[in-house]
Design a protein around this motif. Structure first.
Motif, PDB file in Angstrom:
ATOM      1  N   LYS A 157       0.755  -1.081  -0.080  1.00  0.00           N
ATOM      2  CA  LYS A 157       0.009   0.019   0.103  1.00  0.00           C
ATOM      3  C   LYS A 157       0.936   1.386  -0.058  1.00  0.00           C
ATOM      4  O   LYS A 157       0.363   2.298  -0.681  1.00  0.00           O
ATOM      5  N   ALA A 158       2.023   1.215   0.519  1.00  0.00           N
ATOM      6  CA  ALA A 158       2.739   2.508   0.645  1.00  0.00           C
ATOM      7  C   ALA A 158       3.444   2.915  -0.599  1.00  0.00           C
ATOM      8  O   ALA A 158       3.676   3.957  -0.849  1.00  0.00           O
ATOM      9  N   ASN A 159       3.084   2.208  -1.726  1.00  0.00           N
ATOM     10  CA  ASN A 159       3.831   2.204  -2.762  1.00  0.00           C
ATOM     11  C   ASN A 159       2.911   2.324  -4.141  1.00  0.00           C
ATOM     12  O   ASN A 159       3.368   2.459  -5.296  1.00  0.00           O
ATOM     13  N   PHE A 160       1.807   1.621  -3.755  1.00  0.00           N
ATOM     14  CA  PHE A 160       1.053   1.119  -5.056  1.00  0.00           C
ATOM     15  C   PHE A 160      -0.427   1.575  -4.721  1.00  0.00           C
ATOM     16  O   PHE A 160      -0.832   1.241  -3.626  1.00  0.00           O
TER      17      PHE A 160
ATOM     18  N   THR B 292      -2.897  10.637  -8.136  1.00  0.00           N
ATOM     19  CA  THR B 292      -2.175  10.933  -6.738  1.00  0.00           C
ATOM     20  C   THR B 292      -0.693  11.887  -7.474  1.00  0.00           C
ATOM     21  O   THR B 292      -0.191  11.164  -8.222  1.00  0.00           O
ATOM     22  N   ALA B 293      -0.811  13.082  -6.921  1.00  0.00           N
ATOM     23  CA  ALA B 293       0.257  14.016  -7.285  1.00  0.00           C
ATOM     24  C   ALA B 293       1.619  13.559  -7.209  1.00  0.00           C
ATOM     25  O   ALA B 293       1.666  12.749  -5.927  1.00  0.00           O
ATOM     26  N   GLY B 294       2.247  13.335  -8.308  1.00  0.00           N
ATOM     27  CA  GLY B 294       3.840  12.905  -8.135  1.00  0.00           C
ATOM     28  C   GLY B 294       3.870  11.476  -8.412  1.00  0.00           C
ATOM     29  O   GLY B 294       5.070  11.124  -8.514  1.00  0.00           O
ATOM     30  N   TRP B 295       2.840  10.994  -8.601  1.00  0.00           N
ATOM     31  CA  TRP B 295       2.985   9.406  -8.452  1.00  0.00           C
ATOM     32  C   TRP B 295       2.978   8.905 -10.308  1.00  0.00           C
ATOM     33  O   TRP B 295       2.226   9.642 -10.793  1.00  0.00           O
TER      34      TRP B 295
ATOM     35  N   LEU C 297       6.994   4.570  -7.299  1.00  0.00           N
ATOM     36  CA  LEU C 297       8.225   3.964  -7.796  1.00  0.00           C
ATOM     37  C   LEU C 297       8.448   4.613  -9.260  1.00  0.00           C
ATOM     38  O   LEU C 297       7.346   4.860 -10.011  1.00  0.00           O
ATOM     39  N   GLN C 298       9.694   4.641  -9.754  1.00  0.00           N
ATOM     40  CA  GLN C 298       9.693   5.092 -10.916  1.00  0.00           C
ATOM     41  C   GLN C 298       9.951   3.353 -11.869  1.00  0.00           C
ATOM     42  O   GLN C 298       9.729   2.612 -11.280  1.00  0.00           O
ATOM     43  N   PHE C 299       9.659   3.764 -13.071  1.00  0.00           N
ATOM     44  CA  PHE C 299       9.544   2.438 -13.870  1.00  0.00           C
ATOM     45  C   PHE C 299       9.991   2.618 -15.307  1.00  0.00           C
ATOM     46  O   PHE C 299       9.982   3.858 -15.738  1.00  0.00           O
ATOM     47  N   GLN C 300      10.313   1.701 -16.089  1.00  0.00           N
ATOM     48  CA  GLN C 300      10.630   1.627 -17.303  1.00  0.00           C
ATOM     49  C   GLN C 300      10.205   0.200 -17.913  1.00  0.00           C
ATOM     50  O   GLN C 300      10.299  -0.778 -17.558  1.00  0.00           O
ATOM     51  N   GLY C 301       9.647   0.547 -19.192  1.00  0.00           N
ATOM     52  CA  GLY C 301       9.206  -0.652 -19.977  1.00  0.00           C
ATOM     53  C   GLY C 301      10.213  -1.532 -20.774  1.00  0.00           C
ATOM     54  O   GLY C 301      11.417  -0.612 -20.947  1.00  0.00           O
ATOM     55  N   ILE C 302      10.028  -2.780 -20.757  1.00  0.00           N
ATOM     56  CA  ILE C 302      11.160  -3.328 -21.526  1.00  0.00           C
ATOM     57  C   ILE C 302      10.232  -4.405 -22.571  1.00  0.00           C
ATOM     58  O   ILE C 302       9.285  -5.084 -22.282  1.00  0.00           O
ATOM     59  N   GLY C 303      11.012  -4.644 -23.707  1.00  0.00           N
ATOM     60  CA  GLY C 303      10.412  -5.505 -24.786  1.00  0.00           C
ATOM     61  C   GLY C 303      11.758  -6.071 -25.712  1.00  0.00           C
ATOM     62  O   GLY C 303      12.345  -5.155 -26.283  1.00  0.00           O
ATOM     63  N   PHE C 304      11.732  -7.351 -25.985  1.00  0.00           N
ATOM     64  CA  PHE C 304      12.855  -7.723 -26.690  1.00  0.00           C
ATOM     65  C   PHE C 304      12.595  -9.163 -27.155  1.00  0.00           C
ATOM     66  O   PHE C 304      11.993  -9.966 -26.545  1.00  0.00           O
ATOM     67  N   ASP C 305      13.027  -9.560 -28.204  1.00  0.00           N
ATOM     68  CA  ASP C 305      13.201 -10.769 -28.651  1.00  0.00           C
ATOM     69  C   ASP C 305      14.455 -11.259 -29.172  1.00  0.00           C
ATOM     70  O   ASP C 305      15.461 -10.432 -28.980  1.00  0.00           O
ATOM     71  N   HIS C 306      14.814 -12.410 -29.772  1.00  0.00           N
ATOM     72  CA  HIS C 306      16.148 -12.606 -30.207  1.00  0.00           C
ATOM     73  C   HIS C 306      16.319 -13.386 -31.552  1.00  0.00           C
ATOM     74  O   HIS C 306      17.206 -14.114 -31.910  1.00  0.00           O
ATOM     75  N   PHE C 307      15.321 -12.777 -32.286  1.00  0.00           N
ATOM     76  CA  PHE C 307      15.433 -13.185 -33.837  1.00  0.00           C
ATOM     77  C   PHE C 307      15.629 -12.208 -34.640  1.00  0.00           C
ATOM     78  O   PHE C 307      15.270 -10.910 -34.523  1.00  0.00           O
ATOM     79  N   LEU C 308      16.309 -12.665 -35.807  1.00  0.00           N
ATOM     80  CA  LEU C 308      16.595 -11.645 -36.966  1.00  0.00           C
ATOM     81  C   LEU C 308      15.938 -12.163 -38.241  1.00  0.00           C
ATOM     82  O   LEU C 308      15.804 -13.746 -38.318  1.00  0.00           O
TER      83      LEU C 308
END
Length: 385
Positions: free
Chosen positions: A92-95, A127-130, A197-208
């Motif tokens: 609850k403190a963070n979400f 919520t301000a700042g979130w 919390l700060q967050f960043q999205g991630i997305g990748f595969d391993h194909f060419l």
């Protein structure tokens, strides 16, 4: 919250490999603090009855909203697992969280979905700042994730959406999502989340992409079925292209030789699920007549995994934890190549927790054989002087 040596500080984790649903829930719940939890994500292995697990969770976590899905594997503090009930408790403190259940999504009513999502946005006060993001868990056999995520991406303009499709251990029988203590099939859950919390999205595969262009010449988009490739029976032509006999086609062959679709300068995997009796190919993502595709050939999977997870915040710090949605076909390839232990070591080191999916969603696109995730970092300490 559970304290792990050098483990995440901003999420609680509980797991159990017990084969009895009530024992598994008791063991996993013993490792999290319900009183401090805003909501819990539950990722259920194929070995456990989801209805029994849900009943047990309702009893043990009374008053705490529970969301999640059945899975084709789990990513726990031990790395890859296949038979572990995994609970993630968000404090609850963070979400903060608001949820929607979309029922009877096949066929999808885009207008109704858009209106329902818009009403949720308007009710969920900021919520301000979130920071805000959304998580999406969908029935992995509904074949509606493509239209659903593109609809939500449009109506929730500016809100990043990350998701994974529910699985069942490659049985392709039934998959379920959990919403507020109930299980549903032919449904999807959308969680709108606020966090300091700060967050960043991630997305990748391993194909060419390799080889020449491939044309889908006969398909049923609604059923994600391909009957002809380059004017020939789909399974026979695909087998010819990858260099094997049609009778030797298998999940392992599909995992190592996916079809790629180019869209906006990027290539997205359109994974094959199975061969039907009539030599058609069943896909795990959107497919249509006239699509021009190419075969994909894998790069070194551990190197691409390490590179994809090597992210930092503006201060150069590593994530506190990464919530990961990793396609089951990636796991299948990794097991085939006997790399499970090495990959699990990378996932442990990078503090990845989550599950193996029947498809991943990010940036309004439903895809396969991809790792999609959200990296959460410590809150920014603001100077109030």
């Amino acid at each position: 919250m559970q304290e792990l040596e050098q483990g995440p500080k901003f999420i609680g984790m509980g797991r159990s490999q017990a084969l009895d649903p009530y024992v598994a829930v008791n063991e996993a719940c013993a490792e999290i603090d319900c009183a401090l939890s805003c909501f819990v994500l539950a990722f259920i292995p194929n070995e456990l009855d989801p209805a029994e697990v849900t009943r047990a969770l309702n009893y043990k976590l009374a008053g705490v909203p529970v969301f999640g899905c059945t899975t084709a594997g789990q990513i726990t503090v031990k790395g890859y697992e296949s038979d572990a009930l995994l609970l993630l408790a968000f404090p609850k403190a963070n979400f903060r969280c608001s949820s929607i259940l979309f029922e009877n999504i096949r066929p999808l009513n885009s207008t109704e979905v858009a209106a329902k999502a818009q009403r949720q946005v308007e009710k969920f006060r900021h919520t301000a700042g979130w920071n805000r993001l959304a998580l999406m868990f969908s029935d992995g056999l509904s074949k509606q994730e493509d239209l659903l995520v593109s609809t939500l991406e449009t109506v929730l303009d500016g809100l990043p959406i990350f998701g994974g499709s529910a699985g069942d251990g490659l049985q392709y029988e039934e998959t379920f999502v959990l919403h507020n203590g109930e299980i549903h099939c032919n449904a999807s859950v959308l969680l709108q989340i606020e966090t300091n919390l700060q967050f960043q999205g991630i997305g990748f595969d391993h194909f060419l992409p390799i080889g020449s262009e491939i044309i889908i010449t006969d398909a049923d988009p609604e059923e994600r079925m391909v009957y002809e490739i380059n004017g020939a029976p789909a399974a026979l032509e695909y087998a010819r292209l990858v260099g094997c006999a049609a009778e030797d086609l298998s999940p392992q062959v599909f995992a190592e030789n996916p079809m790629l679709l180019r869209q906006n300068l990027n290539y997205y995997v359109r994974a094959i699920r199975e061969v039907t009796d009539g030599q058609a190919l069943s896909f795990l993502a959107a497919i249509d007549d006239g699509l021009i595709m190419t075969l994909g050939r894998g790069k070194e999977i551990i190197e691409t995994l390490e590179a994809g997870l090597d992210i930092h915040d503006s201060a150069g710090k590593s994530p506190d934890f990464i919530l990961g949605f990793d396609c089951v076909l990636r796991k299948l390839e990794i097991e085939q190549k006997q790399l499970s232990r090495q990959v699990s070591d990378v996932l442990q080191t990078r503090r990845v927790i989550g599950f193996n999916t029947y498809g991943e969603q990010q940036s309004g696109v439903h895809m396969n054989q991809t790792f999609v995730g959200v990296a959460f970092f410590e809150p920014v300490v603001r100077d109030l002087s």
